[in-house]
Design an enzyme around this catalytic site. Structure first.
Site, PDB file in Angstrom:
ATOM      1  N   THR A  33       0.820  -1.277  -0.036  1.00 43.65           N
ATOM      2  CA  THR A  33      -0.124  -0.020  -0.025  1.00 43.65           C
ATOM      3  C   THR A  33       0.878   1.423   0.188  1.00 43.65           C
ATOM      4  O   THR A  33       0.403   2.272  -0.659  1.00 43.65           O
ATOM      5  CB  THR A  33      -0.855   0.066   1.195  1.00 43.65           C
ATOM      6  OG1 THR A  33      -1.871  -1.045   1.013  1.00 43.65           O
ATOM      7  CG2 THR A  33      -1.548   1.429   1.362  1.00 43.65           C
ATOM      8  N   SER A  74       1.515  -7.495  -1.106  1.00 44.49           N
ATOM      9  CA  SER A  74       2.233  -8.585  -0.450  1.00 44.49           C
ATOM     10  C   SER A  74       1.383  -9.889  -0.543  1.00 44.49           C
ATOM     11  O   SER A  74       2.108 -10.908  -0.303  1.00 44.49           O
ATOM     12  CB  SER A  74       2.496  -8.053   0.761  1.00 44.49           C
ATOM     13  OG  SER A  74       1.537  -7.979   1.789  1.00 44.49           O
ATOM     14  N   THR A 107       1.680  -4.901   4.053  1.00 48.32           N
ATOM     15  CA  THR A 107       1.542  -5.265   5.200  1.00 48.32           C
ATOM     16  C   THR A 107       1.068  -6.459   5.559  1.00 48.32           C
ATOM     17  O   THR A 107       1.198  -7.372   6.547  1.00 48.32           O
ATOM     18  CB  THR A 107       0.749  -4.364   6.306  1.00 48.32           C
ATOM     19  OG1 THR A 107      -0.526  -3.953   5.526  1.00 48.32           O
ATOM     20  CG2 THR A 107       1.525  -2.920   6.313  1.00 48.32           C
ATOM     21  N   ASP A 108       0.214  -7.043   4.404  1.00 46.43           N
ATOM     22  CA  ASP A 108      -0.395  -8.423   4.824  1.00 46.43           C
ATOM     23  C   ASP A 108       0.419  -9.440   5.003  1.00 46.43           C
ATOM     24  O   ASP A 108       0.122 -10.247   5.867  1.00 46.43           O
ATOM     25  CB  ASP A 108      -1.185  -8.700   3.432  1.00 46.43           C
ATOM     26  CG  ASP A 108      -2.628  -7.534   3.242  1.00 46.43           C
ATOM     27  OD1 ASP A 108      -2.547  -7.022   4.141  1.00 46.43           O
ATOM     28  OD2 ASP A 108      -3.322  -7.785   2.147  1.00 46.43           O
TER      29      ASP A 108
HETATM   30  N1  ASN Z   1      -1.507  -2.239   3.940  1.00 45.69           N
HETATM   31  C1  ASN Z   1      -1.173  -2.959   2.999  1.00 45.69           C
HETATM   32  O1  ASN Z   1       0.065  -2.969   2.493  1.00 45.69           O
HETATM   33  C2  ASN Z   1      -1.991  -4.038   2.407  1.00 45.69           C
HETATM   34  C3  ASN Z   1      -1.457  -4.205   0.773  1.00 45.69           C
HETATM   35  N2  ASN Z   1      -2.596  -4.861   0.118  1.00 45.69           N
HETATM   36  C4  ASN Z   1      -0.001  -5.308   1.040  1.00 45.69           C
HETATM   37  O2  ASN Z   1       0.143  -5.426  -0.137  1.00 45.69           O
HETATM   38  O3  ASN Z   1      -0.126  -6.285   1.786  1.00 45.69           O
END
Ligand code: ASN
Length: 353
Positions: A33, A74, A107-108
């Site tokens: 993100t 991710s 973050t995932d």
């Molecule tokens: N907050 C994030 O980064 C979520 C995102 N979709 C990721 O790449 O994990």
């Protein structure tokens, strides 16, 4: 160098950059993100590293070099990306002018890649993972502040392995998991953070305890792709899924059990079959807190461990999978894989002051 001072009554682990030339922080970008742009009715990773870094008010004492590894949300990160990242970190640590490394990551699955990096971290210089919950372009995006905090941390600490810096808090990679789907304070460690970043000051109040790192893996992936599947126990669960994973060619399986690591006698049979075929089986729990403990028979952790499953200590599912991957990357020999998994999961005893 940014200021570092102890916080609170605990003795300070005053970070020093011992024997390292004052140098630069390399930011390895992987997407997430923090690098998102609007796509369709939502967002997707699309921005290159230089754009991610350009949004940051870089602290004056920090010199930044940017290295694009990939631009992926991710959930799309694979073992091949993770091995490329390990290799990149290894190469960067061969450079004397690199003072620390920051990795931006979705973050995932950040907790998985961060633990994998920590399990292979042999250098006193830090690797700091960060990311964002709000994409750039939204009101008050958190990525630039998180990246700034990560840069400050990477240039202020040493001898602490791999860290996660998020929402102003500093966590050790080990046992730190994403704990909220939307909150800006998205990560948590059972013992709380080891420090925080306030204004331009990096405050460390504890030093992570880490097992000795695993051997450096060979940088070429095995010809047969590494496959580690996860199977969850629940009321009425069928171990057919575990057997199917083995039939599909899984070399590792993470059993996400209930309670302190319990399933059923049928699961214990399936685990024995899998480990008998040389598959590395790790036992974790779907409960958010506490270790796996050998307390119960009748398909409980006592029987699952007797069937060859390796208890994952306090590691949660995603990080248990990363530990299994690390053991598989290290060697082809099943007994040695189990020994390394024990080492990777042992004593997640969190923190020493
Ligand atoms: N907050 C994030 O980064 C979520 C995102 N979709 C990721 O790449 O994990």
């Amino acid at each position: 160098m940014p200021r570092t001072r102890p916080a609170g009554p605990a003795p300070a682990t005053a970070p020093q950059n011992q024997g390292i030339l004052m140098g630069r922080i390399v930011v390895i970008t992987t997407g997430g993100t923090i690098a998102a742009r609007p796509r369709g009715h939502g967002h997707a990773s699309a921005a290159p590293g230089r754009e991610v870094v350009a949004a940051v008010d870089i602290p004056p004492a920090v010199q930044v070099e940017v290295l694009d590894l990939c631009v992926l949300d991710s959930p799309l990160i694979t073992t091949a990306h993770q091995v490329r990242l390990l290799h990149t970190i290894h190469d960067l640590f061969a450079r004397r002018d690199v003072e620390g490394i920051v990795v931006t990551h979705g973050t995932d699955t950040l907790e998985e890649t961060a633990l994998l990096a920590d399990l292979h971290h042999h250098d006193r210089r830090p690797v700091v993972f960060t990311g964002a919950q709000r994409p750039p372009g939204e009101e008050r995006p958190d990525g630039p502040g998180n990246l700034r905090d990560a840069l400050l941390t990477a240039s202020a600490v040493s001898g602490v392995g791999t860290l996660v810096v998020f929402g102003g808090k500093i966590y050790p990679a080990r046992d730190t998991v994403k704990s909220h789907t939307l909150a800006l304070d998205a990560f948590a460690h059972p013992a709380g953070p080891v420090g925080e970043v306030r204004a331009d000051t990096v405050l460390l109040h504890a030093r992570p305890v880490r097992p000795s790192p695993l051997p450096t893996p060979s940088w070429t992936l095995p010809r047969r792709p590494l496959r580690v599947d996860m199977v969850m126990h629940h009321c009425d669960a069928d171990p057919a899924l575990l057997r199917a994973a083995v039939e599909e060619g899984a070399q590792g399986v993470v059993l996400v059990a209930t309670g302190a690591g319990n399933a059923t006698p049928r699961f214990a049979e399936a685990v024995a079959e899998a480990t008998g075929r040389g598959v590395l089986v790790a036992l974790t729990t779907r409960v958010p807190g506490g270790p796996v403990a050998e307390l119960y028979t009748n398909g409980g952790a006592v029987d699952l461990v007797r069937s060859g499953a390796v208890p994952a200590g306090t590691l949660r599912a995603g990080q248990t999978r990363a530990a299994v991957l690390a053991a598989l990357l290290a060697t082809d020999e099943p007994g040695e894989r189990a020994r390394l998994l024990h080492r990777a999961t042992a004593s997640s005893a969190p923190l020493a002051a």
